[in-house]
Design an enzyme around this catalytic site. Structure first.
Site, mmCIF file in Angstrom:
data_model
loop_
_atom_site.group_PDB
_atom_site.id
_atom_site.type_symbol
_atom_site.label_atom_id
_atom_site.label_comp_id
_atom_site.label_asym_id
_atom_site.label_seq_id
_atom_site.Cartn_x
_atom_site.Cartn_y
_atom_site.Cartn_z
ATOM 1 N N HIS A 255 0.868 -1.249 -0.049
ATOM 2 C CA HIS A 255 -0.237 0.083 0.099
ATOM 3 C C HIS A 255 0.773 1.215 -0.016
ATOM 4 C CE1 HIS A 255 -3.127 -3.046 2.012
ATOM 5 N NE2 HIS A 255 -2.791 -3.174 0.612
ATOM 6 N N ASP A 257 0.202 4.438 0.676
ATOM 7 C CA ASP A 257 -0.298 5.561 1.407
ATOM 8 C C ASP A 257 0.638 5.729 2.751
ATOM 9 O OD1 ASP A 257 -1.580 3.456 2.422
ATOM 10 O OD2 ASP A 257 -3.513 4.431 2.168
ATOM 11 N N CYS A 361 -6.106 5.130 4.943
ATOM 12 C CA CYS A 361 -6.605 3.661 4.511
ATOM 13 C C CYS A 361 -7.978 3.594 5.071
ATOM 14 C CB CYS A 361 -5.855 2.783 5.606
ATOM 15 S SG CYS A 361 -3.968 3.149 5.288
HETATM 16 N N1 ABU Z 1 -1.845 0.006 4.645
HETATM 17 C C1 ABU Z 1 -0.694 0.553 4.955
HETATM 18 C C2 ABU Z 1 0.287 0.109 5.517
HETATM 19 C C3 ABU Z 1 1.637 0.568 5.316
HETATM 20 C C4 ABU Z 1 2.684 0.327 6.297
HETATM 21 O O1 ABU Z 1 2.693 -0.410 7.056
HETATM 22 O O2 ABU Z 1 3.970 0.927 6.118
#
Ligand code: ABU
Length: 383
Positions: A255, A257, A361
């Site tokens: 992901h 973001d 998210c």
């Molecule tokens: N769903 C975003 C998780 C990203 C991260 O663990 O850095």
């Protein structure tokens, strides 16, 4: 919710329209923590949960107290948005204790209906159900069906699409992947070489791999989006320019973001530990965009039973080019955004982190007021 407010919302015309991450937000979906499960081990999940995580070796329904605390913060976030005039819808939970069985695989439980950003991508007037890449999340789109059916009825211009459901047989994952990892350095070597747990057997992508910037969409190539998935998106959106990016400093690349976060036209955040490659940064540079390093997280560790990183600090929800929601304990992130001229809205959200993510998210755009603009008139060949 006050009866008056509810009736005001139900009179608000449904419009599906969102082209980027910063136009004024008018309508959004916020996830729920109800009945959320820690999924049983399966190839892609096993690879994401860090070795020292307290989730290692556990699966089953999350503790009720944690679900209640997560829901309290999700409800409060929804209320903050409503008070600012934003229409908020919520998904419908399923019985997530049910196994997921298909002709190709079996797993013993589902996951939950947080975070919506992982499952549904809104691109212009289209809402698309992602393929997903975890077996336990195969049926998660059903939690959003009551909403998507309603939007489809109410907005005659809405396009409702679903990417091909993947088979997720063992051929979709590299069998020996984890056995090649002893240390975090091994992981970093593999991810830098774009050697991820998923194979190219079939198109795979989670919706949270997309960062939308008008005609240009960046998609992270990592554990939850493969090149076949990115190719599928390119063919599906022929009027857009889809750019694949990977971020070598990330040992668990899922992901985009918490890694590469557009804030407003001309400005985006990059995670200082997951720096964009020079050949990828060029597109932004030649079009006058500034890429700044996000502030350090305020916490050294994620909360208990959380599989996301501390970089949820930069998982902000932009309400318009001058206003941004930031997790309330992330003091450095708030200060940085304040200095950049944003009105910062602190939102307590750490109790919701274990359910899969932060403020970005936890949401999926339905309507942001604006149109499709070309923010990158100069393009880079081959990117
Ligand atoms: N769903 C975003 C998780 C990203 C991260 O663990 O850095």
């Amino acid at each position: 919710m006050a009866a008056e407010q509810k009736s005001e919302e139900s009179h608000q015309k449904t419009i599906v329209n969102s082209w980027n991450e910063w136009d004024p937000l008018k309508h959004v979906i916020v996830g729920r923590a109800d009945d959320c499960h820690i999924p049983p081990l399966e190839p892609a999940v096993e690879c994401k949960v860090p070795n020292d995580s307290d989730m290692k070796g556990k699966w089953g329904r999350r503790p009720q107290e944690s679900i209640d605390n997560g829901n309290a913060q999700l409800d409060n976030f929804a209320e903050i948005l409503r008070k600012r005039g934003i229409r908020v819808d919520r998904p419908t939970p399923l019985d997530f204790s049910r196994p997921v069985n298909s002709p190709d695989f079996d797993t013993q439980s589902m996951f939950g209906c947080m975070p919506p950003r992982d499952v549904i991508a809104t691109v212009g007037n289209e809402m698309i159900e992602a393929t997903m890449s975890y077996r336990c999340r195969w049926f998660e789109y059903l939690c959003y069906r009551p909403l998507l059916e309603r939007y489809f009825k109410e907005d005659p211009n809405m396009r409702w699409e679903a990417a091909p459901k993947p088979r997720l047989t063992d051929r979709s994952y590299k069998k020996d992947y984890l056995s090649r990892i002893m240390t975090i350095e091994d992981r970093l070597k593999l991810t830098a070489a774009k050697d991820f747990v998923t194979t190219e057997e079939e198109p795979l992508f989670d919706a949270a791999e997309l960062a939308r910037m008008g005609k240009d969409i960046v998609v992270q190539h990592g554990f939850t989006a493969n090149l076949a998935g990115i190719d599928w998106l390119r063919r599906h959106f022929p009027d857009f320019r889809i750019h694949a990016m990977n971020f070598p400093g990330d040992p668990y690349p899922i992901h985009i973001d918490c890694t590469f976060v557009p804030l407003r036209p001309g400005l985006l955040f990059n995670n200082p530990n997951r720096k964009a490659l020079p050949e990828h940064k060029k597109l932004f540079e030649i079009n006058g965009w500034e890429i700044i390093e996000a502030a350090q997280p305020a916490h050294e560790n994620p909360p208990p039973l959380c599989y996301s990183s501390v970089w949820l600090s930069m998982n902000v929800l932009v309400l318009d080019p001058k206003t941004v929601c930031v997790e309330a304990s992330e003091v450095y992130q708030m200060e940085q955004l304040d200095k950049l001229g944003f009105e910062v809205i602190p939102v307590p959200f750490r109790d919701a982190y274990p359910f899969g993510g932060g403020l970005h998210c936890a949401t999926t755009d339905v309507y942001r007021e604006g149109s499709c603009e070309d923010y990158f008139p100069k393009q880079v060949e081959g990117f």
